[in-house]
Design an enzyme around this catalytic site. Structure first.
Site, mmCIF file in Angstrom:
data_model
loop_
_atom_site.group_PDB
_atom_site.id
_atom_site.type_symbol
_atom_site.label_atom_id
_atom_site.label_comp_id
_atom_site.label_asym_id
_atom_site.label_seq_id
_atom_site.Cartn_x
_atom_site.Cartn_y
_atom_site.Cartn_z
ATOM 1 N N ALA A 117 0.000 -52.132 32.438
ATOM 2 C CA ALA A 117 -0.981 -52.491 31.503
ATOM 3 C C ALA A 117 -0.284 -52.984 30.457
ATOM 4 O O ALA A 117 0.344 -52.125 29.812
ATOM 5 C CB ALA A 117 -2.150 -51.620 31.444
ATOM 6 N N ALA A 155 1.478 -51.081 25.545
ATOM 7 C CA ALA A 155 1.723 -51.082 26.930
ATOM 8 C C ALA A 155 1.804 -49.893 27.966
ATOM 9 O O ALA A 155 1.863 -48.716 27.057
ATOM 10 C CB ALA A 155 2.758 -51.976 27.647
ATOM 11 N N LYS A 156 1.467 -49.471 28.907
ATOM 12 C CA LYS A 156 1.550 -48.258 29.823
ATOM 13 C C LYS A 156 1.639 -48.641 31.229
ATOM 14 O O LYS A 156 1.021 -49.642 31.836
ATOM 15 C CB LYS A 156 0.544 -47.459 29.507
ATOM 16 N N GLY A 157 2.679 -48.035 31.904
ATOM 17 C CA GLY A 157 2.417 -48.228 33.299
ATOM 18 C C GLY A 157 3.033 -47.071 33.971
ATOM 19 O O GLY A 157 3.096 -45.901 33.494
#
Ligand code: NAD
Length: 430
Positions: free
Chosen positions: A73, A118-120
């Protein structure tokens, strides 16, 4: 600081169970209400710029193929490339990645770093993968994300279930595909391939710096300050040891199995951290045994929850005796607990400031990679100290400029103002 917030039982229950993205949106609206900001920009910030969903076929060691799902994301990049961790955990999902990516946007902005959020992650239990399977999965993940990441676009980092070794594989896979060694595509790597000295200790160091400065702000001499630390891992142990070294009295610490307490002070160097020996805290002799719940309500000056999220809730916030809370973990205080602390005038210094040393030294790592020149540990620590003091001063200014505002709101105000001003200056394209 009391705001006289009144919460119904139903509202409280809803807040305790809300998802990361709902919490992040609510915190955004709350901070926006304190500022006279363009509602169109706030509307844009409620949504991620992009969410990439990928399927990751993995050949298991027994020859069978299993397909895992991965996400990235990317929330907002108005101030610079996206930045945020990659987690390997069975409960990773799109909503959580979006919510956590929003927090990364605010955290980078509070620290005035030229990054967005962001993050994932991958929906997988990494403990059920062999080392070779984890490496293959990571290399495939890097390949599938290749078109949306890059040192000038999106820079992942370690998170739950991933570490420096994972980042090394990720960086290698990306570099092999690009045809050139690209250390700046991820941070949190081993120093021998472009990682930064001091990165591992940085979140704990920033928690210690912010605790020391917050004590100064409230005229609480550090050498007369008692501290309880929940979670003796990377963040908790590093923070506890530095505060101990600077003269504070760390009287309690815990891990997942329970807590130990000594009113005369613990020997924080002698107690093994989670990384040195997992779950070793309760085996430390010559101390009184407590539960984690008892640690949270101990009569100390400062409580540092540094283990997991949602430990300070509606059910225990009224019993917390500490005069101040410094959030080492991400999201240890639920919204309802936050309101209770506001009513009780207990300052809560928020995670997006206190543990931001991690992303700040990630920024230093990225600078070192781009310039192809490493920094000494002394330089990293000096620059981190300067960045933390600068962010703390900005948050104090926001805190003092409003009549009734929490430290969390003050930190959001600082970050949000910078993001909204950047959006206004750049405008909406096309
Ligand atoms: P870690 O795995 O090194 O240590 C976690 C510690 O908490 C261990 O001692 C573990 O036994 C204990 N623990 C786990 N569950 C617990 C529970 N239910 N009750 C009490 N103790 C429990 O983890 P870490 O890297 O120190 O991270 C801790 C928190 O800080 C997490 O919320 C993480 O997201 C956040 N954080 C970490 C970093 C980082 O770079 N390490 C940066 C920013 C924020």
């Amino acid at each position: 600081m009391a705001t006289g917030v009144s919460i119904s039982q139903e509202q409280a229950e809803n807040e305790e169970s809300e998802s990361a993205v709902v919490t992040a949106r609510r915190q955004l609206e709350r901070a926006a209400a304190l500022l006279d900001l363009d509602p169109n920009v706030i509307e844009r910030l409620k949504h991620p710029q992009r969410v990439e969903r990928v399927s990751l076929p993995l050949e298991r060691d027994d020859g069978t193929v299993e397909v895992f799902t991965g996400y990235r994301a990317q929330h907002d990049s108005v101030r610079g490339p996206f930045k945020g961790g990659l987690r390997y955990h069975p409960e990773v999902n799109e909503e959580e990645c979006v919510g956590l990516s929003m927090w990364m946007t605010w955290k980078c902005a509070v620290m005035d770093l030229p990054f967005g959020g962001a993050k994932g992650g991958v929906v997988v239990n990494p403990k059920l993968l062999s080392q070779n399977e984890k490496e293959r999965l990571t290399r495939r993940f890097a390949q599938e994300l290749r078109s949306v990441i890059g040192p000038m676009h999106d820079i992942p980092a370690p998170d739950m279930g991933t570490d420096a070794e994972t980042m090394g594989w990720f960086m290698d896979a990306y570099s092999m595909q690009e045809g050139e060694t690209t250390p700046g595509v991820v941070t949190g790597k081993p120093p021998v391939i472009g990682g930064s000295y001091g990165r591992e200790e940085a979140p704990g160091r920033s928690v210690a710096i912010v605790t020391r400065e917050a004590c100064k702000y409230y005229s609480q001499p550090l050498d007369e300050t008692t501290i309880a630390v929940q979670g003796f891992g990377s963040v908790g142990a590093n923070a506890a040891r530095l505060l101990d070294e600077w003269g504070a009295n760390v009287v309690a610490a815990s891990d997942v199995n329970g807590a130990i307490y000594d009113p005369d002070g613990l020997d924080t160097e002698a107690i093994k951290s989670h990384g040195e020996e997992p779950a070793a805290v309760t085996g430390f002799s010559g101390t009184e045994a407590l539960s984690n719940e008892e640690l949270l309500t101990l009569d100390v000056d400062v409580l540092i929850p540094a283990a997991v999220g949602n430990v300070l809730t509606e059910s225990n916030a009224g019993d917390v005796s500490a005069s101040m809370i410094v959030e080492g973990a991400n999201g240890p205080t639920t919204s309802t607990a936050d309101s209770i602390f506001e009513r009780r005038d207990v300052p809560v210094i928020p995670d997006i400031l206190a543990n931001a040393g991690g992303v700040t030294v990630s920024y230093f790592e990225w600078l070192q990679d781009i310039n192809r020149r490493g920094w000494s540990l002394e330089r990293v620590n000096e620059e981190l100290e300067a960045e933390m003091l600068s962010a703390w001063t900005s948050v104090i200014n926001a805190y003092e400029s409003e009549d009734e505002i929490s430290w969390r709101d003050a930190a959001y105000v600082v970050g949000l103002k910078r993001i909204v001003e950047a959006h206004e200056s750049r405008g909406l394209w096309p």
